[in-house]
Design a protein around this motif. Structure first.
Motif, PDB file in Angstrom:
ATOM      1  N   UNK A 145      30.698  52.840  48.156  1.00 23.70           N
ATOM      2  CA  UNK A 145      31.221  52.000  47.075  1.00 23.70           C
ATOM      3  C   UNK A 145      32.054  50.842  47.618  1.00 23.70           C
ATOM      4  N   UNK A 146      32.865  51.108  48.615  1.00 24.14           N
ATOM      5  CA  UNK A 146      33.655  50.043  49.228  1.00 24.14           C
ATOM      6  C   UNK A 146      32.769  48.993  49.876  1.00 24.14           C
ATOM      7  N   UNK A 147      31.752  49.447  50.581  1.00 24.15           N
ATOM      8  CA  UNK A 147      30.800  48.532  51.208  1.00 24.15           C
ATOM      9  C   UNK A 147      30.050  47.717  50.154  1.00 24.15           C
ATOM     10  N   UNK A 148      29.654  48.372  49.072  1.00 23.57           N
ATOM     11  CA  UNK A 148      28.957  47.690  47.986  1.00 23.57           C
ATOM     12  C   UNK A 148      29.826  46.592  47.372  1.00 23.57           C
ATOM     13  N   UNK A 149      31.091  46.899  47.123  1.00 21.94           N
ATOM     14  CA  UNK A 149      31.999  45.896  46.558  1.00 21.94           C
ATOM     15  C   UNK A 149      32.085  44.676  47.463  1.00 21.94           C
ATOM     16  N   UNK A 150      32.341  44.910  48.736  1.00 24.72           N
ATOM     17  CA  UNK A 150      32.502  43.792  49.677  1.00 24.72           C
ATOM     18  C   UNK A 150      31.243  42.939  49.772  1.00 24.72           C
ATOM     19  N   UNK A 151      30.090  43.579  49.911  1.00 25.80           N
ATOM     20  CA  UNK A 151      28.846  42.825  50.066  1.00 25.80           C
ATOM     21  C   UNK A 151      28.440  42.108  48.779  1.00 25.80           C
ATOM     22  N   UNK A 152      28.589  42.777  47.633  1.00 26.15           N
ATOM     23  CA  UNK A 152      28.245  42.128  46.370  1.00 26.15           C
ATOM     24  C   UNK A 152      29.199  40.976  46.061  1.00 26.15           C
ATOM     25  N   UNK A 153      30.477  41.158  46.351  1.00 31.42           N
ATOM     26  CA  UNK A 153      31.459  40.089  46.098  1.00 31.42           C
ATOM     27  C   UNK A 153      31.144  38.860  46.940  1.00 31.42           C
ATOM     28  N   UNK A 154      30.876  39.060  48.241  1.00 32.00           N
ATOM     29  CA  UNK A 154      30.734  37.920  49.144  1.00 32.00           C
ATOM     30  C   UNK A 154      29.328  37.350  49.202  1.00 32.00           C
ATOM     31  N   UNK A 155      28.312  38.195  49.138  1.00 30.93           N
ATOM     32  CA  UNK A 155      26.947  37.715  49.320  1.00 30.93           C
ATOM     33  C   UNK A 155      26.184  37.513  48.016  1.00 30.93           C
ATOM     34  N   UNK A 156      26.267  38.460  47.118  1.00 29.36           N
ATOM     35  CA  UNK A 156      25.417  38.431  45.933  1.00 29.36           C
ATOM     36  C   UNK A 156      26.024  37.631  44.786  1.00 29.36           C
ATOM     37  N   UNK A 157      27.181  38.043  44.322  1.00 27.38           N
ATOM     38  CA  UNK A 157      27.804  37.342  43.200  1.00 27.38           C
ATOM     39  C   UNK A 157      28.655  36.168  43.677  1.00 27.38           C
ATOM     40  N   UNK A 158      29.037  36.172  44.937  1.00 30.03           N
ATOM     41  CA  UNK A 158      29.829  35.110  45.555  1.00 30.03           C
ATOM     42  C   UNK A 158      31.049  34.772  44.698  1.00 30.03           C
ATOM     43  N   UNK A 159      31.757  35.810  44.358  1.00 29.29           N
ATOM     44  CA  UNK A 159      32.918  35.704  43.493  1.00 29.29           C
ATOM     45  C   UNK A 159      34.109  35.101  44.230  1.00 29.29           C
ATOM     46  N   UNK A 160      34.874  34.306  43.493  1.00 25.72           N
ATOM     47  CA  UNK A 160      36.107  33.737  44.020  1.00 25.72           C
ATOM     48  C   UNK A 160      37.300  34.192  43.189  1.00 25.72           C
ATOM     49  N   UNK A 161      37.080  35.210  42.352  1.00 28.26           N
ATOM     50  CA  UNK A 161      38.169  35.735  41.543  1.00 28.26           C
ATOM     51  C   UNK A 161      39.200  36.428  42.410  1.00 28.26           C
ATOM     52  N   UNK A 177      41.219  39.077  44.190  1.00 29.17           N
ATOM     53  CA  UNK A 177      40.773  40.388  44.669  1.00 29.17           C
ATOM     54  C   UNK A 177      41.551  41.521  43.992  1.00 29.17           C
ATOM     55  N   UNK A 178      42.865  41.376  43.857  1.00 30.76           N
ATOM     56  CA  UNK A 178      43.689  42.444  43.291  1.00 30.76           C
ATOM     57  C   UNK A 178      43.208  42.930  41.931  1.00 30.76           C
ATOM     58  N   UNK A 179      43.116  42.029  40.949  1.00 28.66           N
ATOM     59  CA  UNK A 179      42.630  42.459  39.638  1.00 28.66           C
ATOM     60  C   UNK A 179      41.194  42.988  39.688  1.00 28.66           C
ATOM     61  N   UNK A 180      40.339  42.354  40.519  1.00 31.73           N
ATOM     62  CA  UNK A 180      38.952  42.828  40.635  1.00 31.73           C
ATOM     63  C   UNK A 180      38.897  44.254  41.162  1.00 31.73           C
ATOM     64  N   UNK A 181      39.688  44.538  42.180  1.00 35.66           N
ATOM     65  CA  UNK A 181      39.686  45.881  42.751  1.00 35.66           C
ATOM     66  C   UNK A 181      40.181  46.892  41.716  1.00 35.66           C
ATOM     67  N   UNK A 182      41.155  46.498  40.919  1.00 34.46           N
ATOM     68  CA  UNK A 182      41.632  47.384  39.852  1.00 34.46           C
ATOM     69  C   UNK A 182      40.538  47.698  38.843  1.00 34.46           C
ATOM     70  N   UNK A 183      39.830  46.668  38.411  1.00 33.25           N
ATOM     71  CA  UNK A 183      38.728  46.853  37.460  1.00 33.25           C
ATOM     72  C   UNK A 183      37.610  47.668  38.121  1.00 33.25           C
ATOM     73  N   UNK A 184      37.282  47.325  39.367  1.00 30.45           N
ATOM     74  CA  UNK A 184      36.232  48.042  40.095  1.00 30.45           C
ATOM     75  C   UNK A 184      36.593  49.520  40.248  1.00 30.45           C
ATOM     76  N   UNK A 185      37.851  49.809  40.488  1.00 30.27           N
ATOM     77  CA  UNK A 185      38.301  51.200  40.608  1.00 30.27           C
ATOM     78  C   UNK A 185      38.068  51.949  39.303  1.00 30.27           C
TER      79      UNK A 185
END
Length: 169
Positions: free
Chosen positions: A83-99, A101-109
């Motif tokens: 799950x941690x690997x998925x978050x990092x790869x999807x954030x940076x490569x797939x969705x290329x999010x710039x939101x 990180x703190x709030x995103x990690x909370x929601x992702x959790x």
């Protein structure tokens, strides 16, 4: 000479651009007109999460099958790693999010907790308790979780990006 942080940001951006080009190429080649209905970031999600799911299964097999850890502990450790690997790869490569990180990690959790309880332990450990092989049970659980996780990542976790993978205005 650019600062180290700027250089790293440029490298990350190029990786994201290369991944986007790869997924665009695959999406264009989908048969039966699927290229018109399947978003490029679904293809990216499938690529990334196929790899993280393989990581999950390998770790699960090692932890339970080789080391004989209990199934719930093995599932938890392998799942959290993937799950941690998925978050990092999807954030940076797939969705290329710039939101942020703190709030995103909370929601992702929160998304992971629901996913873990419903699909991973509920379906995975439940099927194992009914006598299904733990690897097959994990695969069945993964099929259930895939739709949930894509939707949650696309519309809840990484909501700062539009459907083309570009940052929302």
């Amino acid at each position: 000479m650019p600062a180290a942080g700027t250089f790293r940001a440029q490298v990350r951006a190029r990786r994201g651009e290369r991944f986007a080009a790869l997924t665009a190429g695959i999406t264009r080649r989908l048969p039966f007109g699927l290229d018109r209905v399947i978003p490029q970031n679904v293809v990216g999600f499938v690529i990334i999460n196929s790899g993280t799911f393989a990581t999950d299964l390998v770790l699960l097999t090692i932890l339970h099958g080789v080391l004989r850890w209990p199934v719930p502990v093995s599932i938890t450790v392998s799942y959290l790693t993937a799950a941690g690997l998925s978050y990092l790869l999807n954030r940076t490569l797939n969705f290329r999010s710039h939101g942020a990180v703190g709030p995103q990690v909370g929601v992702y959790t929160a998304v992971l907790i629901v996913n873990y309880l419903a699909w991973i332990l509920g379906v995975g450990a439940g099927l194992t308790a009914l006598g299904v092989d733990y690897r097959l049970a994990r695969i069945v659980a993964a099929v259930c979780e895939a739709g949930y996780m894509y939707a949650a990542m696309r519309w809840v976790v990484f909501r700062d990006v539009d459907t083309s993978g570009q940052e929302a205005a």
